[in-house]
Write a protein that holds these residues in place. Structure first.
Motif, mmCIF file in Angstrom:
data_model
loop_
_atom_site.group_PDB
_atom_site.id
_atom_site.type_symbol
_atom_site.label_atom_id
_atom_site.label_comp_id
_atom_site.label_asym_id
_atom_site.label_seq_id
_atom_site.Cartn_x
_atom_site.Cartn_y
_atom_site.Cartn_z
ATOM 1 N N GLY A 6 0.843 -1.184 0.000
ATOM 2 C CA GLY A 6 0.000 0.000 0.000
ATOM 3 C C GLY A 6 0.880 1.237 0.000
ATOM 4 O O GLY A 6 1.889 1.278 0.706
ATOM 5 N N ILE A 7 0.513 2.218 -0.793
ATOM 6 C CA ILE A 7 1.300 3.449 -0.870
ATOM 7 C C ILE A 7 0.381 4.640 -0.684
ATOM 8 O O ILE A 7 -0.611 4.791 -1.399
ATOM 9 N N ILE A 8 0.721 5.456 0.289
ATOM 10 C CA ILE A 8 -0.007 6.702 0.519
ATOM 11 C C ILE A 8 0.703 7.796 -0.268
ATOM 12 O O ILE A 8 1.900 8.038 -0.072
ATOM 13 N N LEU A 9 -0.031 8.432 -1.164
ATOM 14 C CA LEU A 9 0.526 9.516 -1.966
ATOM 15 C C LEU A 9 0.423 10.821 -1.190
ATOM 16 O O LEU A 9 -0.662 11.351 -0.981
ATOM 17 N N ALA A 10 1.569 11.313 -0.741
ATOM 18 C CA ALA A 10 1.617 12.566 0.028
ATOM 19 C C ALA A 10 2.658 13.509 -0.569
ATOM 20 O O ALA A 10 3.221 14.333 0.125
ATOM 21 N N ILE B 283 -5.298 14.508 14.618
ATOM 22 C CA ILE B 283 -4.427 13.467 14.059
ATOM 23 C C ILE B 283 -4.060 13.873 12.631
ATOM 24 O O ILE B 283 -4.936 14.297 11.870
ATOM 25 N N PRO B 284 -2.785 13.744 12.244
ATOM 26 C CA PRO B 284 -2.420 14.089 10.866
ATOM 27 C C PRO B 284 -3.276 13.320 9.856
ATOM 28 O O PRO B 284 -3.565 12.142 10.038
ATOM 29 N N LEU B 285 -3.649 14.002 8.817
ATOM 30 C CA LEU B 285 -4.557 13.449 7.816
ATOM 31 C C LEU B 285 -4.065 12.113 7.263
ATOM 32 O O LEU B 285 -4.838 11.157 7.124
ATOM 33 N N TYR B 286 -2.769 12.013 6.965
ATOM 34 C CA TYR B 286 -2.259 10.768 6.385
ATOM 35 C C TYR B 286 -2.431 9.588 7.339
ATOM 36 O O TYR B 286 -2.572 8.441 6.883
ATOM 37 N N PRO C 281 -4.418 -2.459 7.429
ATOM 38 C CA PRO C 281 -4.924 -3.830 7.594
ATOM 39 C C PRO C 281 -5.235 -4.533 6.273
ATOM 40 O O PRO C 281 -5.437 -5.747 6.250
ATOM 41 N N GLN C 282 -5.264 -3.786 5.179
ATOM 42 C CA GLN C 282 -5.664 -4.350 3.888
ATOM 43 C C GLN C 282 -4.490 -4.815 3.033
ATOM 44 O O GLN C 282 -4.700 -5.443 1.988
ATOM 45 N N VAL C 283 -3.265 -4.478 3.435
ATOM 46 C CA VAL C 283 -2.084 -4.762 2.614
ATOM 47 C C VAL C 283 -0.992 -5.405 3.460
ATOM 48 O O VAL C 283 -1.099 -5.475 4.684
ATOM 49 N N ASP C 284 0.062 -5.857 2.795
ATOM 50 C CA ASP C 284 1.171 -6.499 3.502
ATOM 51 C C ASP C 284 2.098 -5.491 4.166
ATOM 52 O O ASP C 284 2.678 -5.769 5.215
ATOM 53 N N ARG C 285 2.255 -4.338 3.541
ATOM 54 C CA ARG C 285 3.025 -3.247 4.155
ATOM 55 C C ARG C 285 2.597 -1.943 3.523
ATOM 56 O O ARG C 285 2.013 -1.930 2.436
ATOM 57 N N VAL C 286 2.897 -0.831 4.210
ATOM 58 C CA VAL C 286 2.538 0.490 3.699
ATOM 59 C C VAL C 286 3.799 1.331 3.585
ATOM 60 O O VAL C 286 4.640 1.340 4.495
ATOM 61 N N CYS C 287 3.916 2.023 2.462
ATOM 62 C CA CYS C 287 4.975 3.004 2.246
ATOM 63 C C CYS C 287 4.314 4.360 2.012
ATOM 64 O O CYS C 287 3.116 4.429 1.708
ATOM 65 N N ILE C 288 5.092 5.407 2.160
ATOM 66 C CA ILE C 288 4.573 6.757 1.929
ATOM 67 C C ILE C 288 5.452 7.444 0.908
ATOM 68 O O ILE C 288 6.682 7.479 1.042
ATOM 69 N N ALA D 1 -3.360 5.214 -2.412
ATOM 70 C CA ALA D 1 -4.416 6.019 -1.805
ATOM 71 C C ALA D 1 -3.832 7.399 -1.537
ATOM 72 O O ALA D 1 -2.721 7.507 -1.005
ATOM 73 N N PRO D 2 -4.535 8.460 -1.880
ATOM 74 C CA PRO D 2 -4.047 9.795 -1.566
ATOM 75 C C PRO D 2 -4.150 10.065 -0.071
ATOM 76 O O PRO D 2 -4.979 9.463 0.625
ATOM 77 N N CYS D 3 -3.316 10.978 0.403
ATOM 78 C CA CYS D 3 -3.256 11.268 1.845
ATOM 79 C C CYS D 3 -4.460 12.052 2.346
ATOM 80 O O CYS D 3 -4.594 12.267 3.546
ATOM 81 N N ASP D 4 -5.347 12.477 1.437
ATOM 82 C CA ASP D 4 -6.451 13.359 1.840
ATOM 83 C C ASP D 4 -7.825 12.700 1.755
ATOM 84 O O ASP D 4 -8.829 13.378 1.632
#
Length: 191
Positions: free
Chosen positions: A4-8, A28-31, A40-47, A93-96
């Motif tokens: 999973g990648i959060i686009l920030a 709490i920060p938006l991201y 919980p939906q992916v194996d790992r998350v990167c930003i 997923a976008p950070c917003d």
């Protein structure tokens, strides 16, 4: 395995240039709202972030910036991410989008059919940054950007990405682009 990648990494010009992912929503920060729902939906998350990386690293996630290039916008973040991760599949997923569906990845995965990319639609609007994509599309994305194209929806049409309907949860994709959006969200009640 899916990363999973959060686009920030955006410039957040409609937020007055503030780093959108770090703006507080209910303290709490938006991201982190996105991280809580995506992790919980992916194996790992990167930003993917181009500034304030040390702050994003406090989440425990791997943080990386766009690769050097003359590109801009979400496609640059997507390309940089696909080149950085080790898994074959990535979901973005976008950070917003603090209320993204808790079954986003499952529904995108089942909706992809035999294609290598799929994205969310609420029935009224397309949400191309909520995207499941295979790393094999890196060469096509590079070629698209090298032609000078920047529109994410046109790229998704070119690679025949499948839209997946989330008509049952249209508010899940409400993004917070302006200070008013953020203020209105905090005043309203969301699940």
């Amino acid at each position: 395995m899916i990363t999973g990648i959060i686009l920030a990494g955006g410039q957040a010009s409609r937020m007055g240039g503030q780093d959108k992912g770090l703006l507080a929503l209910h303290g709490i920060p938006l991201y982190q709202h996105v991280l809580t729902r995506l992790a919980p939906q992916v194996d790992r998350v990167c930003i993917n972030a181009n500034r304030n990386q040390s702050v994003y690293q406090e989440s425990g996630c791997t943080v990386f910036s766009d690769l050097p290039g003359n590109f801009s916008g979400p496609l640059e973040g997507i390309l940089s991410s696909l080149k950085t991760i080790e898994t074959e599949w990535a979901v973005f997923a976008p950070c917003d989008v603090p209320n993204l569906p808790t079954d986003l990845v499952t529904r995108l995965w089942h909706g992809k059919q035999q294609k290598h990319a799929t994205y969310a639609s609420d029935g009224q609007r397309e949400h191309p940054t909520l995207l499941l994509i295979h790393r094999s599309l890196i060469p096509k994305l590079e070629a698209y950007l090298e032609r000078g194209d920047r529109k994410l929806m046109l790229f998704l049409a070119e690679i025949e990405a499948i839209p997946v309907l989330f008509a049952d949860c249209p508010l899940a994709f409400q993004n917070l682009n302006t200070p008013d959006d953020l203020s209105n969200w905090q005043e309203a009640k969301h699940e």
